[in-house]
Each structure stands twice: as C-alpha cells, then as structure tokens.
Design a protein around this motif. Structure first.
Motif, PDB file in Angstrom:
ATOM      1  N   VAL A 124      40.105  39.576  66.077  1.00 53.33           N
ATOM      2  CA  VAL A 124      40.737  40.814  65.622  1.00 53.33           C
ATOM      3  C   VAL A 124      39.875  41.941  65.756  1.00 53.33           C
ATOM      4  CG1 VAL A 124      42.326  42.029  64.128  1.00 53.33           C
ATOM      5  CG2 VAL A 124      42.343  39.680  64.103  1.00 53.33           C
ATOM      6  N   ALA A 125      40.059  43.105  66.704  1.00 53.62           N
ATOM      7  CA  ALA A 125      39.143  44.309  67.119  1.00 53.62           C
ATOM      8  C   ALA A 125      39.910  45.159  67.742  1.00 53.62           C
ATOM      9  CB  ALA A 125      37.973  43.721  67.860  1.00 53.62           C
ATOM     10  N   GLY A 126      39.399  46.249  68.069  1.00 51.28           N
ATOM     11  CA  GLY A 126      39.930  47.225  68.745  1.00 51.28           C
ATOM     12  C   GLY A 126      39.407  47.185  70.206  1.00 51.28           C
ATOM     13  N   TRP A 127      40.404  47.933  71.138  1.00 51.04           N
ATOM     14  CA  TRP A 127      39.768  48.190  72.503  1.00 51.04           C
ATOM     15  C   TRP A 127      38.833  49.196  72.580  1.00 51.04           C
ATOM     16  CZ3 TRP A 127      38.989  45.681  76.778  1.00 51.04           C
ATOM     17  CH2 TRP A 127      38.624  46.271  77.899  1.00 51.04           C
ATOM     18  N   ASN A 128      37.583  48.971  73.328  1.00 50.74           N
ATOM     19  CA  ASN A 128      36.517  49.697  73.565  1.00 50.74           C
ATOM     20  C   ASN A 128      35.828  49.912  72.101  1.00 50.74           C
ATOM     21  OD1 ASN A 128      36.590  50.025  76.121  1.00 50.74           O
ATOM     22  ND2 ASN A 128      37.710  51.944  76.267  1.00 50.74           N
ATOM     23  N   SER A 129      36.086  49.134  70.927  1.00 51.97           N
ATOM     24  CA  SER A 129      35.332  49.160  69.947  1.00 51.97           C
ATOM     25  C   SER A 129      34.869  47.942  69.759  1.00 51.97           C
ATOM     26  CB  SER A 129      36.083  49.755  68.622  1.00 51.97           C
ATOM     27  OG  SER A 129      37.247  48.976  68.848  1.00 51.97           O
ATOM     28  N   GLY A 130      35.350  46.865  69.273  1.00 52.45           N
ATOM     29  CA  GLY A 130      35.041  45.581  69.122  1.00 52.45           C
ATOM     30  C   GLY A 130      35.055  45.141  70.359  1.00 52.45           C
ATOM     31  N   PHE A 131      36.117  45.090  71.336  1.00 48.34           N
ATOM     32  CA  PHE A 131      36.178  44.563  72.474  1.00 48.34           C
ATOM     33  C   PHE A 131      35.746  45.434  73.423  1.00 48.34           C
ATOM     34  CE2 PHE A 131      39.889  42.417  70.369  1.00 48.34           C
ATOM     35  CZ  PHE A 131      39.214  41.274  70.742  1.00 48.34           C
ATOM     36  N   SER A 132      34.880  45.127  74.682  1.00 43.20           N
ATOM     37  CA  SER A 132      34.064  45.742  75.575  1.00 43.20           C
ATOM     38  C   SER A 132      33.964  45.203  76.742  1.00 43.20           C
ATOM     39  CB  SER A 132      32.915  46.406  74.800  1.00 43.20           C
ATOM     40  OG  SER A 132      32.100  46.917  75.698  1.00 43.20           O
ATOM     41  N   THR A 153      46.682  48.322  67.645  1.00 43.08           N
ATOM     42  CA  THR A 153      47.703  49.078  68.544  1.00 43.08           C
ATOM     43  C   THR A 153      47.183  50.287  68.685  1.00 43.08           C
ATOM     44  OG1 THR A 153      49.564  47.695  68.119  1.00 43.08           O
ATOM     45  CG2 THR A 153      50.083  49.764  68.835  1.00 43.08           C
ATOM     46  N   GLU A 154      46.563  51.014  67.913  1.00 40.79           N
ATOM     47  CA  GLU A 154      45.927  52.335  67.766  1.00 40.79           C
ATOM     48  C   GLU A 154      45.142  52.398  68.896  1.00 40.79           C
ATOM     49  OE1 GLU A 154      42.543  54.172  67.309  1.00 40.79           O
ATOM     50  OE2 GLU A 154      42.640  52.401  66.003  1.00 40.79           O
ATOM     51  N   SER A 155      44.476  51.304  69.333  1.00 47.77           N
ATOM     52  CA  SER A 155      43.515  51.425  70.513  1.00 47.77           C
ATOM     53  C   SER A 155      44.111  51.007  71.934  1.00 47.77           C
ATOM     54  CB  SER A 155      42.328  50.489  70.202  1.00 47.77           C
ATOM     55  OG  SER A 155      42.448  49.114  70.160  1.00 47.77           O
ATOM     56  N   CYS A 156      45.309  50.830  71.849  1.00 53.21           N
ATOM     57  CA  CYS A 156      45.818  50.231  73.151  1.00 53.21           C
ATOM     58  C   CYS A 156      46.383  51.359  74.340  1.00 53.21           C
ATOM     59  CB  CYS A 156      47.152  49.573  72.899  1.00 53.21           C
ATOM     60  SG  CYS A 156      46.791  48.045  71.919  1.00 53.21           S
ATOM     61  N   TYR A 157      46.090  52.643  73.714  1.00 49.58           N
ATOM     62  CA  TYR A 157      46.892  53.724  74.743  1.00 49.58           C
ATOM     63  C   TYR A 157      46.094  53.697  76.049  1.00 49.58           C
ATOM     64  CZ  TYR A 157      43.034  57.084  74.597  1.00 49.58           C
ATOM     65  OH  TYR A 157      41.729  57.767  74.864  1.00 49.58           O
ATOM     66  N   ASN A 158      44.970  53.261  76.201  1.00 44.75           N
ATOM     67  CA  ASN A 158      44.553  53.113  77.734  1.00 44.75           C
ATOM     68  C   ASN A 158      43.892  51.671  77.861  1.00 44.75           C
ATOM     69  OD1 ASN A 158      42.216  53.053  75.815  1.00 44.75           O
ATOM     70  ND2 ASN A 158      41.100  54.543  76.857  1.00 44.75           N
ATOM     71  N   TYR A 159      44.424  50.707  77.346  1.00 45.60           N
ATOM     72  CA  TYR A 159      44.129  49.447  77.658  1.00 45.60           C
ATOM     73  C   TYR A 159      44.404  49.049  79.139  1.00 45.60           C
ATOM     74  CZ  TYR A 159      43.979  44.373  77.483  1.00 45.60           C
ATOM     75  OH  TYR A 159      43.478  43.056  77.500  1.00 45.60           O
ATOM     76  N   PRO A 160      43.564  48.609  80.010  1.00 45.72           N
ATOM     77  CA  PRO A 160      43.754  48.650  81.455  1.00 45.72           C
ATOM     78  C   PRO A 160      44.776  47.570  81.733  1.00 45.72           C
ATOM     79  CG  PRO A 160      41.383  48.577  80.834  1.00 45.72           C
ATOM     80  CD  PRO A 160      42.219  48.556  79.773  1.00 45.72           C
ATOM     81  N   GLY A 161      45.943  48.026  82.602  1.00 48.89           N
ATOM     82  CA  GLY A 161      47.055  47.005  82.849  1.00 48.89           C
ATOM     83  C   GLY A 161      48.106  47.010  81.736  1.00 48.89           C
TER      84      GLY A 161
END
Length: 334
Positions: A124-132, A153-161
């Motif tokens: 469990v992590a955020g996009w462009n924070s834990g996941f990179s 979900t808060e980090s998903c607004y620019n998740y690719p695809g």
C-alpha cells in the motif's frame, strides 16, 4: 535520494505456490470460499478494476498507509512498514500500540527488493511517492512478481493509463471502503467512514461565517516554496474549517510555486507542515526572516498553525488535523 542496488536474479514463484507459502508462513486463519482458496474481490486500483486475493503479508509505506489498515482492525495482516525520516515517530501515533506489533522494515524509501525479501503479497503506497518509475517499483512491476498493490486514490489523478480524480477527503473514504472490500471487513469500513464523515460535518457546521480566510501551506523550500495544490488533504482541511487555500486552483498534489504568487495572495494564516526531519520551528524562523515573506499579513500577525506530517498526507489523521485547524480558525475569529 538513496542509491537502489540492482536486484539479484530471482526465480519467480507462481501465484498459487506463492500464496500457499505466504499463508503457511504467517499462520493466519483466513476464511475461504473453497477449501484451500482465499477469497477474492474486484475493486479499482485508481481507475483500473483489479481482482485481489485477500492479503496476508501487507507492506505499508508511510503513516497514512499504515493508519488506514490499523483503523480497520487489520494489524494481523500487516507484515511490516517502511517509514522514511519525514514521518514523525510512530510512538506519537494514535495507533502506536499497533505499530509495535509489526516490523519496521526500513527507514528509507520503498523499493522492490525490500518487498520481495519481506515475502509480501500486498503493498500500500501512493503514486509518485512510494511507487515510482524512477526507483523501479510500480504496480505493473509488482504485478509481474505476483505481488498485489493498492494506491491511495488521492494520488491517482495523473496515474498513467488509469487516472482517477476525487476530492482528498472523498479519496480517503474511498480507500477505506476499498480496503474493507479487499480484506473482507466491509462493515468495519462502513463504520469507520461514517465516523469520519460525521466529524467532518460537525466541523463544517461550526466554520466561521463570512469570506474564507486566505491560507498558505508551507511545506518547504527557500528559493521557491513547495506547497499544496487542490489534490492533497490540506486543501480540504482548509476549506472545511472555513479557510481558502491560496493555491487551491492548481490541479496538482504537492507542487512548487513562486514567492511572488504567495506575496500577491496576502495570506492571513500560514500552515507549516511539520516533518520528522524538517521541524516546523526552523521553517517559521525562515518565514519570519526571509524578505519574500516577513511582510506577509500572516507572518506579521504571527498567525502560524503547525500541521503534523501524518495529518497532511492521506489517512484517517486528516480529520484530527481538520479539527485542530478549525479550532485555531475559530480562536482567530473570536
């Protein structure tokens, strides 16, 4: 930024074999629909429907991820946590006793090798924070290793695809509901979310009347300030309490701006994000001495509010931060 060493070649386990090994290793009593088969459910990972098998050895990155699982009563399924220096000590957490029951795996950034060596089946992590992408740990990479992943979900607004956009508080509720489904604790998730929503409604009902107070969130930075855009919890904290984030118009999460934009907005309050490794006192001293900020209304009036790091990133403690900031604004207004 730490140097991530290349991984040694490994033989990938098939998903079924990996699940058997993981279940036998932790000794958890897991309900199953069929003998020997763990329950599955499909929920969104950002905008992508993903089928999840109920996890047994979760690895969580930062306090927000851990808090979400602890608040749902899922401590027994958390194998360990990764907690970089920005996070305040876990002993200060409302869930300090739960942290004490699981392993601290690293005080550095999340990486693939750590997850594999932990035998984790869920991250469990955020996009462009834990996941990179840069550090080589993404949901797609973990999928190929048979390791499930979940993103805030808060980090998903620019998740690719597979982007997904929601207000920060709504994103928090969504995460708790989705995690409740993944772990089969939907009733508990409903109760936790209902409690958080009621606390938020109570704050909103008591917000000061009149024009919202202009508020600047200062995260860090001297040449240029790092602040909160519309996609992170402080914007909802500020608005619900009766203020206005001066950078709420930026469709960003945490972002860099210019000092001139801060000066032009004339904030009446500055929220200072308090890191474990960047204490608020030093940031306030800088704001009081910098020619960019020492003449701001908030600085001249000494209107500083300190927001704990884990009250500012996505997690149940957002509502603690909201209640504290709302009391602060009411005191200013009195």
């Amino acid at each position: 930024m730490p140097v991530i060493l290349p991984l040694r070649p490994r033989t990938a386990l098939g998903p079924a074999l990996a699940a058997v090994l993981l279940l036998s290793g932790c000794g958890a009593d897991v309900d199953s629909d069929d003998a020997g088969k763990a329950p599955t459910t499909t929920v969104n990972r950002c905008g992508e429907p993903v089928e999840y098998t109920r996890p047994q050895r979760a690895v969580v990155y930062e306090g927000g991820s851990a808090d979400k699982l602890f608040s749902l009563g899922l401590t027994e399924y958390v194998h360990g946590y990764v907690m970089p220096p920005a996070n305040p000590p876990v002993t200060e957490s409302p869930w300090a006793s739960e942290y004490a029951k699981v392993k601290m795996l690293s005080d550095d950034l999340l990486n693939k090798e750590l997850v594999v060596e932990a035998g984790s089946d869920f991250v469990v992590a955020g996009w462009n924070s834990g996941f990179s992408d840069e550090r080589g740990i993404t949901p797609e990479i973990l999928d190929k290793l048979g390791v499930q992943s979940f993103m805030h979900t808060e980090s998903c607004y620019n998740y690719p695809g597979h982007p997904e956009q929601a207000g920060p508080f709504e994103a928090l509720y969504t995460d708790l509901e989705r995690l409740g489904s993944i772990f089969g604790v939907e009733d508990k998730a409903d109760k936790v979310v209902a409690g958080l929503k009621e606390r938020v409604r109570t704050v909103a009902a008591a917000a000061p009347e009149g024009d919202p107070v202009p508020v600047f969130l200062y995260d860090s930075g001297t040449d240029q300030p790092f602040t909160a855009g519309s996609q992170v919890p402080p914007t909802d904290i500020i608005a619900t309490a009766g203020g206005r984030n001066i950078f709420a118009g930026l469709d960003e999460r945490w972002t860099q701006v210019g000092w001139e934009a801060v000066t032009d907005a004339e904030p009446e309050v500055v929220i200072v994000l308090d890191y474990g490794d960047q204490p608020a006192e030093k940031k306030i001293d800088f704001l009081k001495s910098s020619p960019h900020t020492r003449h701001l209304p908030a600085v001249r009036k000494d209107n500083f509010f300190v927001l704990d790091y884990n009250e500012g990133i996505s997690g149940p403690r957002n509502v603690d931060g909201l209640e504290k900031f709302a009391r602060y604004l009411r005191e200013l207004d009195s």
